[in-house]
Design an enzyme around this catalytic site. Structure first.
Site, mmCIF file in Angstrom:
data_model
loop_
_atom_site.group_PDB
_atom_site.id
_atom_site.type_symbol
_atom_site.label_atom_id
_atom_site.label_comp_id
_atom_site.label_asym_id
_atom_site.label_seq_id
_atom_site.Cartn_x
_atom_site.Cartn_y
_atom_site.Cartn_z
ATOM 1 N N ASN A 204 4.778 2.433 -5.608
ATOM 2 C CA ASN A 204 4.266 0.661 -5.188
ATOM 3 C C ASN A 204 5.533 0.087 -4.929
ATOM 4 O O ASN A 204 6.533 -0.196 -6.324
ATOM 5 C CB ASN A 204 2.659 -0.111 -5.746
ATOM 6 C CG ASN A 204 3.021 -1.027 -6.530
ATOM 7 O OD1 ASN A 204 2.730 -1.716 -7.975
ATOM 8 N ND2 ASN A 204 3.332 -1.747 -4.931
ATOM 9 N N GLY A 205 5.864 -1.033 -3.852
ATOM 10 C CA GLY A 205 6.678 -1.500 -3.843
ATOM 11 C C GLY A 205 7.478 -0.966 -2.858
ATOM 12 O O GLY A 205 6.941 -1.063 -1.727
ATOM 13 N N CYS B 12 0.159 -2.796 -3.431
ATOM 14 C CA CYS B 12 -0.357 -0.979 -3.576
ATOM 15 C C CYS B 12 -0.959 -1.178 -5.502
ATOM 16 O O CYS B 12 -0.171 -1.735 -5.655
ATOM 17 C CB CYS B 12 0.589 0.283 -3.345
ATOM 18 S SG CYS B 12 0.786 -0.194 -1.652
#
Length: 460
Positions: free
Chosen positions: A108-109, A7
């Site tokens: 993100n992750g 992302c």
């Protein structure tokens, strides 16, 4: 394990306003990091408004909508499926209204302790609107905010209970807060444009909006932007340099980005140079698989002395097949996405450089395309080592049942793909591709050794 994918996040605080417009252009620059869904949340006079949907940035937003969002602060997100399905409600930023006000979170992750956290929240009466681990982060921050004096203190306390990968941006009515996990798995940087403070997954988005890169956030660092001032919280920062995902250099990041002080373009050229030393070929032309294989192909050509050519043409209106959900759609997309340039390859011995070989289906079809276009030989080279393990931190590396290197030896892979010869970048050379990087790396998908314990649903 479900598929985990990349992302991109972006945030801006600008007293001049029009932050939603700026976020829109930044998300365009980050579109390569997520093509399933996108969204923007904005603050106007402490009031939160947002819009998000499935689709590309240019499809989801239009000028009138951006004008309505406005904003003296904004958070944006582009998404592929992570721990949740590809559904509109899973699009980000995630927004919450609670007793202390509002929150917008872009993440993100991928978290390792999702099951335990979700169960704990459900037993406390939480009702989840999405199937993403990002919602857990938003709930954890909101819960801590009830006990903490400030939003940044709440973020700091909430993050102590998370295990895994997160580069995230949190927007409260007055503050923009950016944070990285203590391992620094995912990139996150800060820049300025006049009085504006901006955060982004990659520096290419800063360039797109005319902002100046200032620095990258350190692993575990939290940065708070309020009224144009910036302060850092380093309570969660470790002593080590972290373990940034090395696949950012190989595949994910845009070549014009700089990560941990290392040019992505140069890292890929270095990979090509090292690959030429390890796996030379007697050939007439070197070509790369667009886009992330092109820089490595240039490096291979420079090192080997074999001319560089354009042998594959990419349809720019098709997304990345590597992260197209579903095996059948991946295979169908290859011929739509790529076409062989007959005048470059016909009757010639071709060195084909790809960034990596995961399942092998895409490589097999590309080799077939080149043979149909008249290539007399195809020597396939991968600018990454063989994948032997899944990724647990937010990259689309599937489980071992779908990794070709876990089933077959190198000669068997060569036969299945249909190449004349095959070579992978070695692990030793992998760690030499980014000599200017000021960070450590995670290479777990190539080694099976991870910076964090990944055994079980909630590793201790």
């Amino acid at each position: 394990m479900s598929i985990h994918e990349e992302c991109g996040v972006f945030g801006i605080q600008d007293p001049g306003g029009h932050c939603a417009h700026t976020a829109y252009y930044a998300l365009y620059a980050l579109q390569h990091r997520g093509q399933e869904a996108c969204g923007i949340a904005a603050i106007n006079e402490r009031k939160l408004s947002y819009h998000k949907d499935l689709g590309l940035v240019g499809e989801v937003f239009h000028p009138r909508l951006l004008e309505q969002l406005g904003g003296t602060m904004a958070v944006g997100h582009v998404r592929y499926s992570t721990t949740g399905d590809s559904r509109r409600e899973n699009a980000q930023p995630l927004t919450l209204k609670y007793v202390k006000g509002t929150l917008a979170v872009a993440h993100n992750g991928n978290l390792l302790n999702t099951p335990r956290l979700r169960t704990a929240f459900e037993y406390r009466g939480a009702i989840f609107q999405t199937t993403t681990d990002s919602e857990l982060i938003a709930y954890a921050i909101a819960q801590e905010r009830l006990r903490c004096r400030s939003a940044e203190e709440a973020v700091c306390q909430a993050l102590k209970g998370l295990r895994g990968a997160y580069s995230l941006i949190v927007m409260s009515p007055q503050k923009l807060i950016a944070a990285r996990d203590p391992q620094g798995f995912r990139p996150l940087c800060m820049g300025r444009r006049g009085d504006a403070v901006v955060f982004s997954s990659e520096t290419c988005a800063l360039s797109a909006i005319g902002a100046t890169f200032e620095r990258e956030l350190d692993p575990g660092e939290i940065v708070v932007a309020e009224n144009g001032s910036v302060r850092s919280i380093r309570e969660n920062c470790p002593d080590s340099a972290g373990h940034m995902c090395i696949f950012e250099y190989i595949y994910f990041a845009r070549p014009d980005s700089v990560i941990c002080g290392q040019s992505v373009h140069e890292a890929r050229r270095n990979a090509g140079r090292l690959l030429a030393r390890e796996h030379p070929a007697d050939a007439d032309v070197v070509i790369g698989v667009p886009d992330s294989g092109l820089d490595a192909a240039m490096g291979y050509a420079e090192e080997s002395g074999i001319p560089y050519g354009v042998g594959l043409v990419k349809n720019r209106y098709v997304g990345r097949t590597f992260i197209t959900p579903g095996q059948e759609s991946r295979e169908q997309a290859v011929r739509i996405k790529l076409g062989a340039l007959r005048c470059c390859v016909e009757g010639r011995r071709v060195v084909l450089i790809d960034d990596s070989i995961v399942r092998g289906t895409t490589s097999r079809q590309i080799v077939s395309l080149l043979r149909e276009a008249g290539a007399s030989e195809v020597h396939l080279r991968s600018s990454a080592p063989p994948f032997v393990s899944p990724c647990y931190f937010g990259t689309d590396i599937p489980d071992q049942d779908n990794l070709i290197a876990c089933k077959y030896g190198q000669e068997e892979i060569r036969e299945l793909i249909g190449a004349d010869t095959l070579g992978f970048l070695s692990l030793d050379s992998l760690h030499k591709i980014a000599p200017d990087a000021r960070c450590g790396f995670c290479d777990g998908c190539f080694t099976g050794a991870y910076p964090l314990d990944v055994s079980g649903d909630d590793p201790a």
